[in-house]
Design a protein around this motif. Sequence first.
Motif, short mmCIF file in Angstrom:
data_model
loop_
_atom_site.label_atom_id
_atom_site.label_comp_id
_atom_site.label_asym_id
_atom_site.label_seq_id
_atom_site.Cartn_x
_atom_site.Cartn_y
_atom_site.Cartn_z
N VAL A 34 -17.71 29.58 -17.86
CA VAL A 34 -16.33 29.30 -17.57
C VAL A 34 -15.11 29.66 -18.88
CG1 VAL A 34 -14.55 27.43 -16.98
CG2 VAL A 34 -16.47 27.54 -15.83
N VAL A 35 -15.81 29.14 -19.88
CA VAL A 35 -15.04 29.25 -21.31
C VAL A 35 -14.82 30.50 -21.72
CG1 VAL A 35 -15.16 28.55 -23.67
CG2 VAL A 35 -15.85 26.92 -21.93
N VAL A 36 -16.04 31.42 -21.86
CA VAL A 36 -15.94 32.82 -22.03
C VAL A 36 -15.09 33.50 -21.01
CG1 VAL A 36 -17.30 34.99 -22.44
CG2 VAL A 36 -18.28 32.81 -22.59
N GLY A 37 -15.27 33.30 -19.73
CA GLY A 37 -14.46 33.96 -18.90
C GLY A 37 -12.93 33.79 -18.87
N SER A 38 -12.64 32.40 -19.17
CA SER A 38 -11.06 32.21 -18.93
C SER A 38 -10.35 32.67 -20.30
CB SER A 38 -10.87 30.51 -18.96
OG SER A 38 -11.61 30.29 -17.82
N ILE A 39 -11.10 32.28 -21.45
CA ILE A 39 -10.39 32.60 -22.71
C ILE A 39 -10.27 34.09 -22.78
CG2 ILE A 39 -10.66 32.41 -25.20
CD1 ILE A 39 -11.50 29.48 -24.87
N SER A 40 -11.45 34.94 -22.40
CA SER A 40 -11.26 36.29 -22.79
C SER A 40 -10.29 36.99 -21.74
CB SER A 40 -12.63 36.92 -22.79
OG SER A 40 -13.31 36.50 -21.52
N ALA A 82 -13.07 23.10 -14.56
CA ALA A 82 -12.17 23.41 -13.40
C ALA A 82 -10.86 23.86 -14.17
CB ALA A 82 -11.98 22.46 -12.38
N VAL A 83 -10.29 22.57 -14.75
CA VAL A 83 -9.05 22.74 -15.37
C VAL A 83 -9.02 24.05 -16.14
CG1 VAL A 83 -7.53 21.45 -17.06
CG2 VAL A 83 -8.63 20.42 -15.27
N VAL A 84 -9.99 24.05 -17.28
CA VAL A 84 -9.84 25.36 -18.08
C VAL A 84 -9.75 26.87 -17.41
CG1 VAL A 84 -11.40 26.83 -19.45
CG2 VAL A 84 -11.25 24.43 -19.96
N MET A 85 -10.31 26.73 -16.19
CA MET A 85 -10.35 27.83 -15.03
C MET A 85 -9.02 28.02 -14.55
SD MET A 85 -12.65 29.57 -13.20
CE MET A 85 -12.22 30.85 -11.79
N ILE A 86 -8.43 26.89 -14.08
CA ILE A 86 -7.02 27.08 -13.42
C ILE A 86 -6.14 27.45 -14.40
CG2 ILE A 86 -5.46 25.76 -12.38
CD1 ILE A 86 -7.84 24.26 -10.98
N THR A 87 -6.09 26.81 -15.65
CA THR A 87 -5.39 27.15 -16.72
C THR A 87 -5.43 28.59 -16.89
OG1 THR A 87 -6.01 24.99 -17.62
CG2 THR A 87 -4.22 26.50 -19.05
#
Lengths: 791, 139
Positions: free
Chosen positions: B121-127, A754-759
């Motif tokens: 989540v990781v793919v989406g956020s970082i990309s 969730a933190v990754v997403m919000i960041t």
Amino acid sequence: MTASETALILLALGLPFLGAVLSPIFYRLFGSVAPWLLALLPLFSLLQFLRLVPRVAAGETLTGGYDWIPSLGIRFSFLLDGLSLTFAILVTGIGTMIVLYAGGYMKGHALQARFLSFMFMFMGSMLGVVISDGLLMLFVFWELTSITSFLLIGFDNEREASRRAALQALVVTGGGGLILLAGVLLIQNITGANSLSELFATGNVLRDSPLYLAAFILVLGGAFTKSAQFPFHFWLPNAMEAPTPVSAYLHSATMVKAGVYLLMRLNPVMGDTALWTTVLPLFGGVTLMVGSLLAIRQTDLKQMLAYTTVASLGLMVMMTGMGLPHAIEGAVLYLIAHALFKGGLFMVAGLIDHETGTRDLTRLGGLAKAMPITFAAGLAGAISMGGLPPFVGFLAKEGIYEALATGSVFALIFLVVAIIGNALMFAVGFGVGLKPFVGPKVETPKHAHEGPALMWIGPVALGVTALLAALFSHYFNGHFSGPMASAVAGETVEIHLSLIPHIGIPLALSVLTVIIAIVVYMRLTAARAAADTLFTRLGPGPDTWFDGFVRGLVALSFRVSQRVQPGRLEFYITATFISVAAVLLISLVSFGEMPDLPSIPRNFELGHWVIFALAIIGLLAVINAHNRLTAIVTLGIQGFAVAVLFLLLGAPDLSFTQFMVETLSVVILTLVMTRLNLVPSDHRSMIQKVFDGTIAVACGLGFSLLLMRATEVPFNDALTQFFNSYSKVIAHGHNVVNVIIVDFRGTDTLGEIAVVMITGLAILALIRIRAGRSAEGRQGTDNPVDEETVR
Amino acid sequence: MNTLIFRTAAPFLSALMMLFSIFVLLRGHNAPGGGFIGGLIAASALAIFGIAMGVSAVRRALYFHPMTIAGSGLLLSALSGFISIFAHVPFMTAHWIYPVIFGVEVPISTVTTFDIGVYLVVVGSISSIFLALEEKDHC
């Protein structure tokens, strides 16, 4: 209590919240019939509570509930004794009337369904406050009343006055709630009780504790802000910026009574100390005087009533803390009487406003013929407020005088205060309930006529209740005020007051009060001018101080953030790293925790040395790099070298992650650098370079020393053992690292992603803002952000 | 970045990396790997594709907005935790089923879906971050 009864009571608590959900739906489905249907919900709750009256009157205390957070010993539980049951009946009973009244008052308003929703939430919160057994549960509902009242007071959010009043109420009562939280935690700490019923069983523990003073101040902080005691009284009159149904409810049965409720609730365990019996009457007495004098000053019907609420609350707090034999009885009777007449009078004021288009007393008169029912209800409220027979207000006033007249000189002072306050409130009460209806007919903005049934049913019902309570005072005292007073006093109290007055001092004092009141009422205009002069002389009050306080706070925080956040990235980075280095090095040195010089590990092979050398080469390359891009890329060399070391030394998961993070950080850093439009080469002066280098070395040294020290501590492999032996058995996985992440500590990981997403979202927003600004600068478009919207 | 070799190789490389990332994701429970690493590999794949072919190509290839992907990943992970409600056990307790597909027993669990959520989540956020950063250079 049996499980089904527990469920029924919690259902009664839940119904208002159900109403909040249902009201928009009902308005859509049933239109104007909706208020009638919705009123059935609180009515059911009311009946549910009324059903329990005989049992509570017989001296039973009903408790029950469900575990909420068992690991913290918190239960979702209720406590119904005389005090909470009578309160619950007032909240749901007047609530039922208010729902109907709001239906009429807000008729045709575009947002009436939403309004009723808020109203229901408010009702549920207040009901929760009064029937909670768990201390933290009480606090949760307490704050919920602050929040819902914020929504209600600020309902008319287009008007600035509404917004200010709502914010003010939230700041004062919500802030007070936080103080109360501290008090609740302290009380829990002192007594070990998680709930009120446990607290009552502790007897004198709280009073004898050395922390009593602190707990006392904290509890008062909560109660005084909520119940608008001087000097926190200012938010309450402002709160009448809310639509009238809110004012009627807020001033009669809910919210402002919560503070008085809390004091009464805690009286058995906190009361009867020298502190309690001095501070409460003093603040209560001052509030009574300030409130009643301010009330005389007003010409707006709602303002007049609002300030008398302040005065009445002062009277209640004063009586609660008086510590005299019959004082509690007076307080309890007055509380019930006040709920009935204030609710009624507010609804009458709203009716007058609704039907004539004005609330200004000087522009009203002779409405009796046009609005006979309203007149009757208003008169009933005024008589009860004035403490005249045959209404319950009379019993209350007799009780107060009886208690105060038998006391010491200290009590005598408060007797005088009570007489003056009562007389002034009497005059104001008749000013609202009688004055607009008599005298010559005055032309009003709207042509006056009787309001709809939805609106007068409430005040009439409350007036009739006040009358019946006095006429059948034996039954009333036995079933409502008596058990309530017993709960407050912590011992069985019987109330014998009835409509037949005993010839004695209290009656004489009543006559005196009435005489003063009639004189004031006759010369209301002169009294108003006198009060006006007095307060103009005194200068600005707490209301203005509040504004000053808020302005000061904003100015201060602006200064501080300007100082701390000058907006220069270098400053932040330098400050952060200096702090990191300082924390690490100072703590290592001052606690004598410096590591021994490590020896070279035995299993360190040639290959490892080569990779280690690569990392060093990368480091030198970074230092020697002449432009930023080279520096970033060469920085990656060390990252990869370390990742390879991880791989060779048996941490494949870690090294994988390190590889990917290195790759991506190089990519992203490069992109950021190219966006920032920096000068490609390093332009720092030599001194600056040395300074930055020192910080970097200090940080690196600190971390190295810390890590070396950490590895010197004997390794505790309890967790390793646990995960090695159970990861296959419980979580069906061989890879311990992954099993920990997704299974044993899955909830942590959920939080982290969730933190990754919000960041990600935050970074995206930052980039958009910059892009938007530069686009605006280039093209001068009005709304550059829209262009940026990606599908 | 505009060399012919890179532009020719990048799509194949990216596709391979994507495939590899899914492989890493699924084997994570028993061997090095897992959602986080898999997600990072996939993000790197997209970064390579983006450097070679431009941002709009990546956006077209992804079809969804990267943040939508991240959001649905978060939702998937949270929902995986909620399944335990139906079994009256605490939040996030793992559940396993073993259906036999084409004669092979395939263990499926809420842990796997949770890990897939982490991956997304990781793919989406970082990309989404590097796409947004890169986009500016082209406009």
